[in-house]
Design a protein around this motif. Structure first.
Motif, PDB file in Angstrom:
ATOM      1  N   GLN A 243       4.664   8.060  -1.974  1.00 35.87           N
ATOM      2  CA  GLN A 243       3.776   9.260  -1.970  1.00 35.87           C
ATOM      3  C   GLN A 243       4.249   9.907  -3.174  1.00 35.87           C
TER       4      GLN A 243
ATOM      5  N   GLY B  29       8.550  -0.745   0.012  1.00 35.66           N
ATOM      6  CA  GLY B  29       8.003   0.091  -1.052  1.00 35.66           C
ATOM      7  C   GLY B  29       7.983  -0.368  -2.379  1.00 35.66           C
TER       8      GLY B  29
ATOM      9  N   ASP C 274      -1.938   8.455   7.509  1.00 34.15           N
ATOM     10  CA  ASP C 274      -0.691   9.126   7.144  1.00 34.15           C
ATOM     11  C   ASP C 274      -1.376  10.361   6.806  1.00 34.15           C
TER      12      ASP C 274
ATOM     13  N   ARG D 232       8.512   5.320   2.345  1.00 36.31           N
ATOM     14  CA  ARG D 232       7.425   6.114   2.280  1.00 36.31           C
ATOM     15  C   ARG D 232       7.099   7.200   1.261  1.00 36.31           C
TER      16      ARG D 232
ATOM     17  N   SER E 192      -6.201   6.545   4.633  1.00 39.82           N
ATOM     18  CA  SER E 192      -4.736   6.655   5.285  1.00 39.82           C
ATOM     19  C   SER E 192      -4.896   7.420   6.539  1.00 39.82           C
TER      20      SER E 192
ATOM     21  N   THR F  54       1.313   3.869   2.721  1.00 42.42           N
ATOM     22  CA  THR F  54       2.391   3.687   3.444  1.00 42.42           C
ATOM     23  C   THR F  54       2.539   3.238   4.865  1.00 42.42           C
TER      24      THR F  54
ATOM     25  N   LEU G  76      -0.004  12.398   3.924  1.00 47.85           N
ATOM     26  CA  LEU G  76      -0.112  11.934   2.500  1.00 47.85           C
ATOM     27  C   LEU G  76      -1.442  12.665   1.745  1.00 47.85           C
TER      28      LEU G  76
END
Length: 226
Positions: free
Chosen positions: A173, A137, A189, A169, A187, A161, A192
């Motif tokens: 975000q 991160g 994800d 994560r 992404s 992420t 997100l």
């Protein structure tokens, strides 16, 4: 930002990565989703000139990415999927300063800008740390700082992420949600991008769906068999 593709396509060694696309992007938060190899990363790299169109054209606020590359890159920052590939120097502060060298600023002004961007992302305490000591991160925040210190209007993030644990994560975000700059995120994800203004679903080198996140995500799940 006003991003325009006019029948723009990209091919590599005879392989078509992005089929001819005409689209205009003006929203502040745009997501790009799709299966691996669907063309989404190539499409995003065409926006700041990392990939030049093999046909057609791409423009950013009226600037052609092929003819006005330097001006385009000053407006569009790109954060790679692996931030370690982006952070060149071993000490975080030195790496962030690197992006300002071409501007020929006074030393005091460089320090002020670097301190400002470090404070903005809550990582001023990491300024003199070695990059290899940072968590996943922290590396993403460091990459953001190194790009945003040059003050682009649009920032593109490729899988920001990816391979992060839940804590990191959520940290990334929240940081993306608070960015003042326009944002385009590639992404897998889906959570997100579900609150974004617009989501493009790529499939086999073309935009299969373009619209509200819920609709694009639903169609993506159908394609993926999820």
């Amino acid at each position: 930002m006003d991003v325009r593709f006019l029948q723009a396509a990209a091919s590599f060694d005879g392989h078509v990565a992005v089929r001819p696309i005409s689209v205009s992007l003006t929203e502040r938060r745009i997501g790009i989703i799709g299966l691996n190899g669907s063309g989404k990363t190539t499409f995003a790299r065409m926006i700041n000139g990392l990939v030049q169109p093999s046909q057609g054209s791409v423009s950013i606020n009226g600037l052609n990415t092929a003819q006005d590359g330097e001006s385009v890159r000053s407006q569009v920052g790109f954060i790679f999927q692996n931030p370690q590939n982006q952070i060149i120097l071993p000490i975080l502060r030195e790496d962030i300063e690197l992006g300002l060298r071409a501007k020929k600023l006074m030393r005091a002004e460089v320090k002020a800008k670097v301190d400002g961007v470090l404070s903005r992302f809550g990582i001023k305490h990491l300024a003199d740390r070695r990059v290899h000591e940072l968590s996943g991160g922290e590396l993403q925040l460091a990459a953001l700082a190194s790009v945003l210190v040059t003050e682009p209007a649009l920032v593109i993030l490729d899988e920001p992420t990816n391979q992060l644990d839940l804590r990191n994560r959520l940290l990334v975000q929240k940081t993306i949600d608070r960015l003042e700059e326009d944002v385009l995120v590639i992404s897998h994800d889906l959570e997100l991008v579900e609150t974004f203004d617009r989501v493009l679903l790529f499939h086999e080198g073309q935009i299969l769906m373009d619209g509200l996140p819920a609709n694009a995500i639903r169609r993506y799940r159908e394609i993926a068999g999820a």
